[in-house]
Write an enzyme that holds these catalytic residues in place. Structure first.
Site, PDB file in Angstrom:
ATOM      1  N   GLY A   1      -1.466   0.315  23.517  1.00 34.56           N
ATOM      2  CA  GLY A   1      -2.461   1.348  23.201  1.00 34.56           C
ATOM      3  C   GLY A   1      -1.911   2.761  23.290  1.00 34.56           C
TER       4      GLY A   1
ATOM      5  N   ASN B   1      -6.313   9.292   8.627  1.00 29.53           N
ATOM      6  CA  ASN B   1      -7.483   8.488   9.045  1.00 29.53           C
ATOM      7  C   ASN B   1      -8.796   9.261   8.945  1.00 29.53           C
ATOM      8  OD1 ASN B   1      -5.598   6.632   9.726  1.00 29.53           O
ATOM      9  ND2 ASN B   1      -6.482   6.153  11.723  1.00 29.53           N
TER      10      ASN B   1
ATOM     11  N   LYS C   1       1.228   3.937  -3.201  1.00 28.05           N
ATOM     12  CA  LYS C   1       0.829   5.346  -3.137  1.00 28.05           C
ATOM     13  C   LYS C   1       2.013   6.268  -3.394  1.00 28.05           C
ATOM     14  CE  LYS C   1      -3.592   5.048  -2.135  1.00 28.05           C
ATOM     15  NZ  LYS C   1      -4.644   5.700  -2.927  1.00 28.05           N
TER      16      LYS C   1
ATOM     17  N   GLY D   1      -0.822  -3.679  20.967  1.00 28.43           N
ATOM     18  CA  GLY D   1       0.258  -3.133  21.794  1.00 28.43           C
ATOM     19  C   GLY D   1      -0.309  -2.688  23.131  1.00 28.43           C
TER      20      GLY D   1
ATOM     21  N   TYR E   1       0.843  -1.210   0.000  1.00 29.79           N
ATOM     22  CA  TYR E   1       0.000   0.000   0.000  1.00 29.79           C
ATOM     23  C   TYR E   1       0.874   1.255   0.000  1.00 29.79           C
ATOM     24  CZ  TYR E   1      -3.720   3.211   1.570  1.00 29.79           C
ATOM     25  OH  TYR E   1      -4.618   4.245   1.686  1.00 29.79           O
ATOM     26  N   ASP E   2       1.837   1.312   0.921  1.00 36.22           N
ATOM     27  CA  ASP E   2       2.646   2.523   1.074  1.00 36.22           C
ATOM     28  C   ASP E   2       3.402   2.837  -0.218  1.00 36.22           C
ATOM     29  OD1 ASP E   2       1.790   1.791   3.572  1.00 36.22           O
ATOM     30  OD2 ASP E   2       3.723   1.960   4.573  1.00 36.22           O
TER      31      ASP E   2
HETATM   32  N1  LIG Z   1     -10.352   6.189   4.563  1.00 36.32           N
HETATM   33  C1  LIG Z   1      -9.180   6.622   4.947  1.00 36.32           C
HETATM   34  O1  LIG Z   1      -8.956   6.837   6.137  1.00 36.32           O
HETATM   35  C2  LIG Z   1      -8.091   6.908   3.943  1.00 36.32           C
HETATM   36  C3  LIG Z   1      -6.853   7.360   4.427  1.00 36.32           C
HETATM   37  C4  LIG Z   1      -5.847   7.622   3.509  1.00 36.32           C
HETATM   38  C5  LIG Z   1      -6.060   7.479   2.149  1.00 36.32           C
HETATM   39  N2  LIG Z   1      -7.272   7.040   1.701  1.00 36.32           N
HETATM   40  C6  LIG Z   1      -7.423   6.851   0.250  1.00 36.32           C
HETATM   41  O2  LIG Z   1      -8.704   7.287  -0.183  1.00 36.32           O
HETATM   42  C7  LIG Z   1      -9.181   6.412  -1.220  1.00 36.32           C
HETATM   43  C8  LIG Z   1     -10.556   5.879  -0.852  1.00 36.32           C
HETATM   44  O3  LIG Z   1     -10.457   5.146   0.362  1.00 36.32           O
HETATM   45  P1  LIG Z   1     -11.729   4.500   1.071  1.00 36.32           P
HETATM   46  O4  LIG Z   1     -11.485   4.565   2.519  1.00 36.32           O
HETATM   47  O5  LIG Z   1     -12.956   5.085   0.507  1.00 36.32           O
HETATM   48  O6  LIG Z   1     -11.563   2.978   0.623  1.00 36.32           O
HETATM   49  P2  LIG Z   1     -12.651   1.961  -0.024  1.00 36.32           P
HETATM   50  O7  LIG Z   1     -11.993   0.627  -0.063  1.00 36.32           O
HETATM   51  O8  LIG Z   1     -13.943   2.102   0.677  1.00 36.32           O
HETATM   52  O9  LIG Z   1     -12.801   2.555  -1.483  1.00 36.32           O
HETATM   53  C9  LIG Z   1     -11.884   2.281  -2.521  1.00 36.32           C
HETATM   54  C10 LIG Z   1     -12.677   1.949  -3.775  1.00 36.32           C
HETATM   55  O10 LIG Z   1     -11.758   1.670  -4.865  1.00 36.32           O
HETATM   56  C11 LIG Z   1     -12.277   0.574  -5.597  1.00 36.32           C
HETATM   57  N3  LIG Z   1     -11.206  -0.058  -6.377  1.00 36.32           N
HETATM   58  C12 LIG Z   1     -10.146  -0.765  -5.896  1.00 36.32           C
HETATM   59  N4  LIG Z   1      -9.387  -1.198  -6.909  1.00 36.32           N
HETATM   60  C13 LIG Z   1      -9.971  -0.757  -8.054  1.00 36.32           C
HETATM   61  C14 LIG Z   1      -9.679  -0.879  -9.442  1.00 36.32           C
HETATM   62  N5  LIG Z   1      -8.601  -1.584  -9.875  1.00 36.32           N
HETATM   63  N6  LIG Z   1     -10.489  -0.310 -10.348  1.00 36.32           N
HETATM   64  C15 LIG Z   1     -11.595   0.385  -9.941  1.00 36.32           C
HETATM   65  N7  LIG Z   1     -11.932   0.539  -8.644  1.00 36.32           N
HETATM   66  C16 LIG Z   1     -11.131  -0.023  -7.712  1.00 36.32           C
HETATM   67  C17 LIG Z   1     -12.899  -0.332  -4.542  1.00 36.32           C
HETATM   68  O11 LIG Z   1     -13.811  -1.263  -5.057  1.00 36.32           O
HETATM   69  C18 LIG Z   1     -13.547   0.692  -3.618  1.00 36.32           C
HETATM   70  O12 LIG Z   1     -14.878   0.973  -3.992  1.00 36.32           O
HETATM   71  C19 LIG Z   1      -8.143   5.307  -1.394  1.00 36.32           C
HETATM   72  O13 LIG Z   1      -7.324   5.617  -2.505  1.00 36.32           O
HETATM   73  C20 LIG Z   1      -7.344   5.372  -0.112  1.00 36.32           C
HETATM   74  O14 LIG Z   1      -6.023   4.962  -0.307  1.00 36.32           O
HETATM   75  C21 LIG Z   1      -8.278   6.730   2.570  1.00 36.32           C
END
Ligand SMILES: NC(=O)c1ccc[n+]([C@@H]2O[C@H](COP(=O)([O-])OP(=O)(O)OC[C@H]3O[C@@H](n4cnc5c(N)ncnc54)[C@H](O)[C@@H]3O)[C@@H](O)[C@H]2O)c1
Length: 314
Positions: free
Chosen positions: A207, A174, A149, A205, A145-146
């Site tokens: 906490g 978050n 991105k 951990g 993931y890291d």
């Molecule tokens: N929620 C958080 O706290 C948070 C924090 C940091 C970053 N983000 C980023 O925000 C974005 C949305 O996060 P979220 O919490 O809504 O997650 P989520 O998993 O609810 O939503 C992600 C969506 O992307 C879709 N997806 C995944 N792979 C795909 C692909 N190959 N083609 C098309 N669609 C695809 C999934 O089906 C899902 O609907 C992400 O990119 C995530 O990295 C979220």
């Protein structure tokens, strides 16, 4: 504007669609439903300015007609999801981001990448400021993931530098709210689910690790402002109000009136010790800061989980 949102059926994507439609825009939603669900968009059926397509963005994407903006949210985002789908996660951050950048380029549209605070890894600088390059284990379990991105950020900057594409990068911390999945492993739904079911709340951990939680409507406001900004480098979006995970578990117990005991388990590998955004840049460039208190945001989230997710609400 006519705006493509990828990852639209996810937690944040579905709220962003709601907001863009409420602001009068037209939205084309893309998702392959890997971790999201069409249920999150069901209330938009029949909305004339909304359409949705099943589309895996790691495959080439063709959208007929003009576009003003492309917002790329597609990616597994919870540790449970990306650990279960590590290859898909790397693929969507690399190939998927590339396809969305190409789409923006082809249409002369703007491009917004939703990146993450995970780019900072287990940070040695606190709070995390955008100029900090991070402390990421490139081969640990979370690296799928890291690094996905971090690559997506580098690719976005390369398209901006090489092609003059108008790009923006949000580093999201978050975020929580309705439409999260109770079982996705993230701390807010995990603690709320356990508290509402009266099951033990598991703290990893001792906490003492910290997190800061941003309500989804605040985050969406930040994304909407960033989408129109001229800032090309990453901007942190998150709530700087920090607490330890143990304090948070106790807070959830009080808020829900739960009798759940708090139990402790070993920390997962590479779990960040501290997480708090420095949002000075977002304040300056976007005039943005979070407005929703933890109490109000969590109450809305509890209402949603009680209504939608828990089979036997208390
Ligand atoms: N929620 C958080 O706290 C948070 C924090 C940091 C970053 N983000 C980023 O925000 C974005 C949305 O996060 P979220 O919490 O809504 O997650 P989520 O998993 O609810 O939503 C992600 C969506 O992307 C879709 N997806 C995944 N792979 C795909 C692909 N190959 N083609 C098309 N669609 C695809 C999934 O089906 C899902 O609907 C992400 O990119 C995530 O990295 C979220």
């Amino acid at each position: 504007m006519r705006i493509v949102v990828s990852g639209a059926a996810g937690f944040i994507g579905s709220h962003l669609c709601d907001r863009l439609l409420a602001d009068g825009h037209t939205v084309v939603a893309l998702d392959n439903y890997l971790t999201g669900s069409l249920r999150n968009l069901a209330h938009l059926a029949g909305e004339p300015r909304f359409s949705s397509m099943e589309q895996d963005i790691t495959r080439p994407v063709a959208i007929p007609g003009p576009l003003d903006s492309v917002v790329n949210l597609a990616s597994p985002a919870s540790p449970k999801d990306y650990l279960e789908h590590p290859i898909e996660t790397l693929d969507v951050g690399s190939n998927g981001t590339r396809h969305m950048l190409e789409l923006a380029l082809e249409k002369g549209a703007r491009f917004l990448l939703t990146s993450t605070s995970e780019c900072y890894g287990d940070p040695a600088v606190h709070p995390q400021v955008e100029t900090y390059w991070g402390n990421v284990n490139p081969v640990g379990p979370r690296s799928c993931y890291d690094e996905s991105k971090r690559f997506a950020e580098a690719l976005t900057m390369a398209y901006h530098r090489k092609h003059g594409l108008r790009t923006n990068i949000a580093r999201i911390f978050n975020t929580y709210g309705p439409r999260m999945k109770l079982d996705d492993g993230r701390v807010v739904p995990a603690f709320l689910g356990s508290a509402l079911r009266g099951e033990p709340i598991t703290v990893f951990g001792d906490g003492s690790q910290t997190r800061s939680f941003c309500y989804v409507s605040d985050l969406v406001e930040g994304l909407c402002r960033l989408m129109l900004a001229e800032e090309r480098y990453p901007v942190n979006l998150g709530n700087p109000c920090e607490m330890t995970i143990l304090q948070f578990a106790e807070y959830i117990r009080r808020l829900t009136g739960s009798q759940s005991p708090i139990v402790f388990e070993p920390l997962p590998e590479d779990d960040p010790r501290q997480r708090r955004p420095d949002i000075a840049k977002a304040r300056e460039v976007l005039g943005w800061e979070p407005r929703v208190s933890l109490e109000v945001g969590l109450s809305e989230t509890v209402k949603y989980f009680r209504m939608k997710e828990l089979p036997c609400p208390k």
